[in-house]
Motif scaffolding. Structure first.
Motif, PDB file in Angstrom:
ATOM      1  N   ALA A 107       0.721  -1.166   0.083  1.00  0.00           N
ATOM      2  CA  ALA A 107       0.204  -0.162   0.121  1.00  0.00           C
ATOM      3  C   ALA A 107       0.779   1.351   0.017  1.00  0.00           C
ATOM      4  CB  ALA A 107      -0.935  -0.002   1.079  1.00  0.00           C
ATOM      5  N   PRO A 108       0.592   2.376  -0.743  1.00  0.00           N
ATOM      6  CA  PRO A 108       1.323   3.362  -0.731  1.00  0.00           C
ATOM      7  C   PRO A 108       1.085   4.109   0.606  1.00  0.00           C
ATOM      8  CG  PRO A 108      -0.361   3.500  -2.526  1.00  0.00           C
ATOM      9  CD  PRO A 108      -0.599   2.383  -1.573  1.00  0.00           C
ATOM     10  N   VAL A 109       2.372   4.674   1.049  1.00  0.00           N
ATOM     11  CA  VAL A 109       2.612   5.447   2.162  1.00  0.00           C
ATOM     12  C   VAL A 109       2.000   6.823   1.938  1.00  0.00           C
ATOM     13  CG1 VAL A 109       4.192   6.415   4.038  1.00  0.00           C
ATOM     14  CG2 VAL A 109       4.523   3.989   3.009  1.00  0.00           C
ATOM     15  N   SER A 110       1.397   7.173   2.979  1.00  0.00           N
ATOM     16  CA  SER A 110       0.659   8.325   2.874  1.00  0.00           C
ATOM     17  C   SER A 110       1.387   9.682   3.867  1.00  0.00           C
ATOM     18  CB  SER A 110      -0.955   8.502   3.163  1.00  0.00           C
ATOM     19  OG  SER A 110      -1.278   9.729   3.376  1.00  0.00           O
ATOM     20  N   PHE A 111       1.789  10.795   3.484  1.00  0.00           N
ATOM     21  CA  PHE A 111       2.245  11.677   4.387  1.00  0.00           C
ATOM     22  C   PHE A 111       1.212  12.188   5.145  1.00  0.00           C
ATOM     23  CE2 PHE A 111       6.682  13.144   2.737  1.00  0.00           C
ATOM     24  CZ  PHE A 111       7.103  12.077   2.372  1.00  0.00           C
ATOM     25  N   ALA A 112      -0.024  12.366   4.575  1.00  0.00           N
ATOM     26  CA  ALA A 112      -0.915  12.985   5.532  1.00  0.00           C
ATOM     27  C   ALA A 112      -1.613  11.959   6.680  1.00  0.00           C
ATOM     28  CB  ALA A 112      -2.149  13.380   4.742  1.00  0.00           C
TER      29      ALA A 112
END
Length: 224
Positions: A214-219
Protein backbone atom coordinates in the motif's frame (compact mmCIF):
# COMPACT_ATOMS: atom_id res chain seq x y z
CA UNK A 1 -8.75 -35.11 -16.00
CA UNK A 2 -10.28 -32.21 -17.96
CA UNK A 3 -11.63 -29.27 -15.97
CA UNK A 4 -15.11 -30.03 -17.33
CA UNK A 5 -14.93 -33.34 -15.43
CA UNK A 6 -14.21 -31.59 -12.11
CA UNK A 7 -16.96 -30.95 -9.56
CA UNK A 8 -18.58 -27.60 -10.39
CA UNK A 9 -17.55 -26.15 -7.03
CA UNK A 10 -13.88 -26.61 -8.00
CA UNK A 11 -14.03 -25.17 -11.51
CA UNK A 12 -12.55 -21.63 -11.63
CA UNK A 13 -15.31 -20.13 -13.79
CA UNK A 14 -18.10 -21.59 -11.69
CA UNK A 15 -16.33 -20.53 -8.47
CA UNK A 16 -16.06 -16.97 -9.77
CA UNK A 17 -19.73 -16.85 -10.69
CA UNK A 18 -20.73 -18.26 -7.32
CA UNK A 19 -18.39 -16.37 -4.99
CA UNK A 20 -16.87 -13.53 -7.00
CA UNK A 21 -13.38 -13.02 -8.39
CA UNK A 22 -11.88 -12.17 -4.99
CA UNK A 23 -12.50 -15.73 -3.84
CA UNK A 24 -10.16 -17.24 -6.44
CA UNK A 25 -6.45 -17.86 -6.09
CA UNK A 26 -3.94 -16.17 -8.40
CA UNK A 27 -3.56 -19.42 -10.34
CA UNK A 28 -7.32 -19.81 -10.76
CA UNK A 29 -7.68 -16.25 -12.06
CA UNK A 30 -4.83 -16.86 -14.46
CA UNK A 31 -6.44 -20.10 -15.63
CA UNK A 32 -9.62 -18.23 -16.56
CA UNK A 33 -7.52 -15.78 -18.57
CA UNK A 34 -5.63 -18.62 -20.32
CA UNK A 35 -8.91 -20.44 -21.11
CA UNK A 36 -7.15 -23.59 -22.32
CA UNK A 37 -4.18 -25.66 -21.25
CA UNK A 38 -1.57 -27.46 -23.31
CA UNK A 39 -1.02 -31.12 -24.08
CA UNK A 40 -1.12 -33.04 -20.80
CA UNK A 41 -2.02 -29.99 -18.70
CA UNK A 42 -5.33 -28.32 -17.90
CA UNK A 43 -5.55 -24.53 -17.82
CA UNK A 44 -5.26 -24.68 -14.02
CA UNK A 45 -2.20 -26.97 -14.20
CA UNK A 46 -0.62 -24.59 -16.70
CA UNK A 47 -1.44 -21.57 -14.54
CA UNK A 48 0.15 -23.19 -11.49
CA UNK A 49 3.23 -24.08 -13.53
CA UNK A 50 3.51 -20.48 -14.75
CA UNK A 51 3.16 -19.16 -11.20
CA UNK A 52 6.02 -21.41 -10.09
CA UNK A 53 8.16 -20.43 -13.07
CA UNK A 54 7.71 -16.66 -12.72
CA UNK A 55 7.48 -16.64 -8.93
CA UNK A 56 4.35 -14.50 -8.63
CA UNK A 57 1.39 -13.19 -10.58
CA UNK A 58 2.90 -9.71 -10.66
CA UNK A 59 6.18 -11.01 -12.10
CA UNK A 60 4.23 -12.77 -14.85
CA UNK A 61 2.19 -9.66 -15.63
CA UNK A 62 5.33 -7.51 -15.81
CA UNK A 63 7.39 -9.96 -17.88
CA UNK A 64 8.95 -8.59 -21.05
CA UNK A 65 7.30 -9.36 -24.36
CA UNK A 66 10.17 -11.68 -25.30
CA UNK A 67 10.12 -13.61 -22.02
CA UNK A 68 6.33 -13.88 -22.07
CA UNK A 69 6.00 -15.01 -25.67
CA UNK A 70 8.62 -17.76 -25.56
CA UNK A 71 6.97 -19.39 -22.54
CA UNK A 72 5.05 -22.59 -23.22
CA UNK A 73 1.31 -21.97 -23.17
CA UNK A 74 1.51 -18.23 -23.70
CA UNK A 75 2.61 -16.55 -26.93
CA UNK A 76 1.99 -13.26 -28.68
CA UNK A 77 -1.82 -13.49 -28.79
CA UNK A 78 -1.99 -13.96 -25.00
CA UNK A 79 0.54 -11.12 -24.55
CA UNK A 80 -1.64 -8.75 -26.56
CA UNK A 81 -4.75 -9.79 -24.61
CA UNK A 82 -2.98 -9.28 -21.30
CA UNK A 83 -1.70 -5.82 -22.22
CA UNK A 84 -5.22 -4.84 -23.26
CA UNK A 85 -6.68 -6.10 -19.95
CA UNK A 86 -4.07 -4.20 -17.93
CA UNK A 87 -4.62 -0.99 -19.86
CA UNK A 88 -8.40 -1.26 -19.42
CA UNK A 89 -7.84 -1.60 -15.66
CA UNK A 90 -5.66 1.52 -15.62
CA UNK A 91 -8.21 3.50 -17.63
CA UNK A 92 -11.04 2.37 -15.36
CA UNK A 93 -9.11 3.67 -12.34
CA UNK A 94 -8.46 6.91 -14.23
CA UNK A 95 -12.18 7.36 -14.90
CA UNK A 96 -12.94 6.80 -11.21
CA UNK A 97 -10.36 9.42 -10.30
CA UNK A 98 -11.65 12.14 -12.63
CA UNK A 99 -15.32 11.82 -11.66
CA UNK A 100 -16.50 14.87 -9.77
CA UNK A 101 -16.95 12.97 -6.49
CA UNK A 102 -13.86 10.75 -6.80
CA UNK A 103 -11.89 12.32 -3.97
CA UNK A 104 -14.65 11.85 -1.43
CA UNK A 105 -12.63 8.66 -0.98
CA UNK A 106 -8.85 9.23 -0.77
CA UNK A 107 -8.45 5.54 -1.61
CA UNK A 108 -9.48 6.28 -5.21
CA UNK A 109 -6.47 8.55 -5.69
CA UNK A 110 -4.18 6.06 -3.95
CA UNK A 111 -5.39 3.19 -6.15
CA UNK A 112 -4.96 5.24 -9.31
CA UNK A 113 -1.46 6.46 -8.43
CA UNK A 114 -0.40 2.96 -7.40
CA UNK A 115 -1.55 1.60 -10.76
CA UNK A 116 0.30 4.36 -12.59
CA UNK A 117 3.59 4.23 -10.70
CA UNK A 118 4.14 0.89 -8.98
CA UNK A 119 5.77 -1.02 -11.82
CA UNK A 120 7.97 1.71 -13.30
CA UNK A 121 11.63 0.73 -13.63
CA UNK A 122 12.79 4.26 -12.77
CA UNK A 123 11.61 6.83 -10.27
CA UNK A 124 8.75 9.02 -11.48
CA UNK A 125 7.27 12.08 -9.78
CA UNK A 126 3.63 12.93 -10.54
CA UNK A 127 1.06 15.45 -9.38
CA UNK A 128 -2.74 15.30 -9.23
CA UNK A 129 -4.09 18.84 -9.67
CA UNK A 130 -7.39 19.70 -7.96
CA UNK A 131 -9.83 22.59 -8.08
CA UNK A 132 -11.28 24.48 -5.11
CA UNK A 133 -13.77 21.66 -4.46
CA UNK A 134 -11.00 19.04 -4.70
CA UNK A 135 -12.26 17.72 -8.03
CA UNK A 136 -9.55 16.39 -10.30
CA UNK A 137 -8.31 18.72 -13.02
CA UNK A 138 -5.45 16.60 -14.32
CA UNK A 139 -2.67 14.18 -13.52
CA UNK A 140 0.78 15.06 -14.82
CA UNK A 141 4.19 13.43 -14.50
CA UNK A 142 6.74 16.18 -13.99
CA UNK A 143 9.99 14.27 -13.52
CA UNK A 144 11.49 10.93 -14.48
CA UNK A 145 14.82 9.76 -13.18
CA UNK A 146 17.07 6.82 -12.51
CA UNK A 147 16.43 4.12 -9.94
CA UNK A 148 18.14 6.44 -7.45
CA UNK A 149 15.89 9.46 -7.80
CA UNK A 150 14.10 12.00 -9.95
CA UNK A 151 15.03 15.66 -10.24
CA UNK A 152 12.02 17.65 -9.04
CA UNK A 153 12.19 21.43 -9.25
CA UNK A 154 9.66 23.40 -7.14
CA UNK A 155 9.42 26.13 -9.77
CA UNK A 156 8.26 23.56 -12.35
CA UNK A 157 5.57 22.27 -10.01
CA UNK A 158 4.44 25.85 -9.31
CA UNK A 159 4.31 26.63 -13.05
CA UNK A 160 2.24 23.50 -13.68
CA UNK A 161 -0.18 24.40 -10.85
CA UNK A 162 -0.64 27.90 -12.29
CA UNK A 163 -1.14 26.48 -15.77
CA UNK A 164 -3.88 24.17 -14.44
CA UNK A 165 -5.37 26.92 -12.22
CA UNK A 166 -5.18 24.43 -9.37
CA UNK A 167 -6.22 25.12 -5.79
CA UNK A 168 -4.67 21.98 -4.30
CA UNK A 169 -2.42 19.08 -5.28
CA UNK A 170 -1.61 15.52 -4.34
CA UNK A 171 2.05 14.65 -4.87
CA UNK A 172 3.23 11.14 -5.64
CA UNK A 173 6.37 9.26 -6.57
CA UNK A 174 7.48 5.66 -6.71
CA UNK A 175 10.36 3.74 -5.18
CA UNK A 176 11.51 1.19 -7.79
CA UNK A 177 13.13 -0.82 -4.99
CA UNK A 178 9.59 -1.69 -3.86
CA UNK A 179 10.13 -0.26 -0.37
CA UNK A 180 7.69 2.62 0.06
CA UNK A 181 9.12 4.01 3.30
CA UNK A 182 9.82 7.73 2.68
CA UNK A 183 13.40 8.91 2.97
CA UNK A 184 14.65 12.07 4.66
CA UNK A 185 15.10 13.51 1.16
CA UNK A 186 11.45 12.76 0.37
CA UNK A 187 10.34 14.67 3.45
CA UNK A 188 12.64 17.59 2.69
CA UNK A 189 11.38 17.79 -0.89
CA UNK A 190 7.77 17.72 0.29
CA UNK A 191 8.40 20.63 2.61
CA UNK A 192 10.09 22.65 -0.16
CA UNK A 193 7.15 21.99 -2.47
CA UNK A 194 4.64 22.85 0.25
CA UNK A 195 6.32 26.18 0.86
CA UNK A 196 6.70 26.98 -2.86
CA UNK A 197 3.07 26.14 -3.62
CA UNK A 198 1.95 28.06 -0.56
CA UNK A 199 3.22 31.26 -2.16
CA UNK A 200 0.50 30.90 -4.80
CA UNK A 201 -2.15 29.65 -2.33
CA UNK A 202 -2.09 26.05 -3.54
CA UNK A 203 -2.43 23.45 -0.76
CA UNK A 204 -0.53 20.18 -0.69
CA UNK A 205 -3.13 17.67 0.51
CA UNK A 206 -0.87 14.62 0.52
CA UNK A 207 2.30 13.03 -0.80
CA UNK A 208 2.03 9.33 -1.61
CA UNK A 209 5.08 7.09 -1.93
CA UNK A 210 4.33 4.03 -4.05
CA UNK A 211 6.10 0.71 -3.57
CA UNK A 212 5.10 -2.95 -3.64
CA UNK A 213 2.45 -2.72 -0.94
CA UNK A 214 0.00 0.00 0.00
CA UNK A 215 1.26 3.54 -0.72
CA UNK A 216 2.61 5.46 2.25
CA UNK A 217 0.63 8.65 2.89
CA UNK A 218 2.35 11.70 4.36
CA UNK A 219 -1.04 13.03 5.42
CA UNK A 220 -1.89 9.86 7.35
CA UNK A 221 1.43 10.12 9.16
CA UNK A 222 0.75 13.72 10.11
CA UNK A 223 3.63 15.09 8.03
CA UNK A 224 1.42 17.50 6.05
Amino acid sequence: MAITDWPESERPREKLLAAGASGLSDAELLAIFLRTGVRGMTAVDLARDLMRRFGSLRALLMASREEFCITKGLGEAKYVQLQAVMEMARRQLSEILVRGDALSSPQAAADYLRAQLRDREHEVFGVVFLDTQHRVLAYEELARGTVDGAAVYPREVVKAALRRNAAAVILAHNHPSGIAEPSAADRALTERLRQALGTIDVRVLDHLVVGDGAPVSFAERGWI
